[in-house]
Structure formats: structure tokens, C-alpha cells
Scaffold this active site. Structure first.
Site, PDB file in Angstrom:
ATOM      1  N   ASP A   1       0.868  -0.962   0.004  1.00  0.00           N
ATOM      2  CA  ASP A   1      -0.065   0.019  -0.008  1.00  0.00           C
ATOM      3  C   ASP A   1       0.898   1.273   0.122  1.00  0.00           C
ATOM      4  OD1 ASP A   1       0.776  -0.293   2.703  1.00  0.00           O
ATOM      5  OD2 ASP A   1      -1.071   0.341   3.466  1.00  0.00           O
TER       6      ASP A   1
ATOM      7  N   TYR B   1       2.998   4.846   0.803  1.00  0.00           N
ATOM      8  CA  TYR B   1       3.542   5.420   1.882  1.00  0.00           C
ATOM      9  C   TYR B   1       2.356   6.101   2.401  1.00  0.00           C
ATOM     10  CZ  TYR B   1       7.780   4.158  -0.395  1.00  0.00           C
ATOM     11  OH  TYR B   1       8.882   3.470  -1.178  1.00  0.00           O
TER      12      TYR B   1
ATOM     13  N   PHE C   1       6.716   2.093  -4.267  1.00  0.00           N
ATOM     14  CA  PHE C   1       8.083   1.979  -3.952  1.00  0.00           C
ATOM     15  C   PHE C   1       8.669   3.434  -4.521  1.00  0.00           C
ATOM     16  CE2 PHE C   1       7.736  -2.735  -4.630  1.00  0.00           C
ATOM     17  CZ  PHE C   1       8.155  -2.952  -2.984  1.00  0.00           C
TER      18      PHE C   1
ATOM     19  N   HIS D   1      10.993  -9.128   0.718  1.00  0.00           N
ATOM     20  CA  HIS D   1      10.763  -7.811   0.437  1.00  0.00           C
ATOM     21  C   HIS D   1      11.820  -6.969   0.821  1.00  0.00           C
ATOM     22  CE1 HIS D   1       8.644  -3.947   1.066  1.00  0.00           C
ATOM     23  NE2 HIS D   1       7.683  -4.394   0.722  1.00  0.00           N
TER      24      HIS D   1
END
Length: 220
Positions: free
Chosen positions: A61, A63, A74, A181
């Protein structure tokens, strides 16, 4: 609430008629600041049309810090100036993998080369990660991945949530790279050293496509 005029062919997905109205109702009742701003929520889809997608990178999701998210997974707005966390680790792997030092935190140029930087949840309340996980955004992710199944593509699936979301993507014709991740909590569990950028480019070339320039866009 949302301007859907820039979605192009994505607008044909059933989500926009069947699911989005309920999400808009829920967001209208939200008392907290919602991120990113409404005009950037569908930025990932507006930047690259279905037939132009060559690589898919799934995030979770946006920031949840104001002025950081702008609708690309990202990616961080150029003027944010704060900690990079996962993105910083992505850049470290990029340098290790391809010898490229990237300083530009906005990843618009990746999108413009056919990289779909998609979060599986497209909004978040300020300060509350995954605060909108139950609104129904994942329905859109499912429909997008189904739409993209018409031809081979590269899928970079970093972390359990991305791998779960793309579980139905078959790995024989597609390039499907599943690793840890890049967050500081898990980056040493298999993200570092996975060489996602060089391996993706090698696969693209085998498919007859040009490589992605993962470095700063000035190098294009």
C-alpha cells in the site's frame, strides 16, 4: 471523487463500475487524511497502458507519510527528502546487480518504459499502514493481473503479500521472480543478491524486447 478519464484501456475493467463506487463512499466518510492525493491514486495505471506493460512490480500500500507517495509502488516524490527505507535497499541492489547508482527517487521513468509499479491497495490513511486493506482495492489487482495474462511478462514479487496476490500468475511463460521484501526488516533474507534487474533484462531480451534502463533517466 476520482477522475477516470486518463485510464485509457484500464477503464474497461469491471472494477470501476462494480467496486469503485463503494470504495469512494468509504473514502468520503474517512476522517483522516487519505494518501496519495485523489489525482494520483491511479497514477500507475495512467502512466502505462495494458498492452505496453513489460514488467510488473507489486507493492502493498502507499507510503502513509504526507508528500511521500505519488501512486507508483516504492516510488518517492523527488522533493520528499526523508528516509528511503525499502527504496534505498532497492537502489543498493541495483548498484550491486548492474553497477548503476540511482539518485532519482521518483520512478516515473521506469513506468514510462513499461514497468507497472502497482500497489495492491491504492490508498492509505495518514500514519496507519494497511489502514485501507479492507476497502476492496485487491479486486482491482486481481482484474489487472488477469488482464495482463494475455502475453508473457516479467513479474518481480517482493515479499509475501505480492507473492500471494500474484499466486495465479503462471511461471512457465512469464518470468516470475519471488524474493524477500526490500524493507529493512527482511532485505537480508533473500532480496540482496537476487539480481532482479539484470535477470529481468536478460529475460526481456530473450523475448525480443529492449532492456529497461533502471538507472537515472539521464542515462537513457
Amino acid at each position: 471523487m476520482f477522475d477516470l478519464s486518463r485510464l485509457g484501456a484500464w477503464r474497461e475493467l469491471p472494477f470501476f463500475e462494480q467496486t469503485l463506487p463503494d470504495i469512494e463512499t468509504a473514502l468520503a466518510a474517512e476522517t483522516r487524511l487519505v494518501l496519495p492525493p485523489p489525482d494520483l491514486v491511479f497514477n500507475a495505471l495512467e502512466r502505462v497502458q495494458p498492452d505496453d506493460v513489460r514488467v510488473v512490480i507489486l507493492g502493498q500500500d502507499p507510503y502513509h507519510t504526507p508528500k511521500k507517495a505519488h501512486g507508483l509502488a516504492f516510488s518517492i516524490t523527488a522533493d520528499f527528502g526523508g528516509r528511503l527505507d525499502s527504496l534505498g535497499n532497492i537502489f543498493k541492489e541495483l548498484e550491486s546487480d548492474l553497477g548503476l547508482q540511482r539518485s532519482r527517487t521518483q520512478l516515473d521513468d521506469w513506468a514510462d518504459q513499461g514497468v507497472l509499479l502497482l500497489n495492491t491497495i491504492l490508498t492509505v490513511p495518514q500514519g496507519t499502514a494497511k489502514g485501507h486493506a479492507k476497502l476492496g482495492w485487491q479486486t482491482l489487482t486481481d482484474q489487472i493481473l488477469t488482464r495482463l495474462a494475455d502475453q508473457p511478462r516479467a513479474y518481480l514479487l517482493w515479499g509475501g503479500p505480492a507473492q500471494k496476490a500474484a499466486k495465479a500468475v503462471e511461471g512457465e511463460n512469464n518470468f516470475k521472480l519471488e524474493t524477500a521484501h526490500p524493507s529493512p526488516l527482511s532485505v537480508h533474507r533473500g532480496f540482496f543478491g537476487s539480481q532482479p534487474f539484470s535477470r529481468t533484462n536478460a529475460w526481456l531480451r530473450r523475448q525480443g524486447h529492449r532492456s529497461i534502463n533502471w538507472g537515472d533517466p539521464e542515462a537513457l
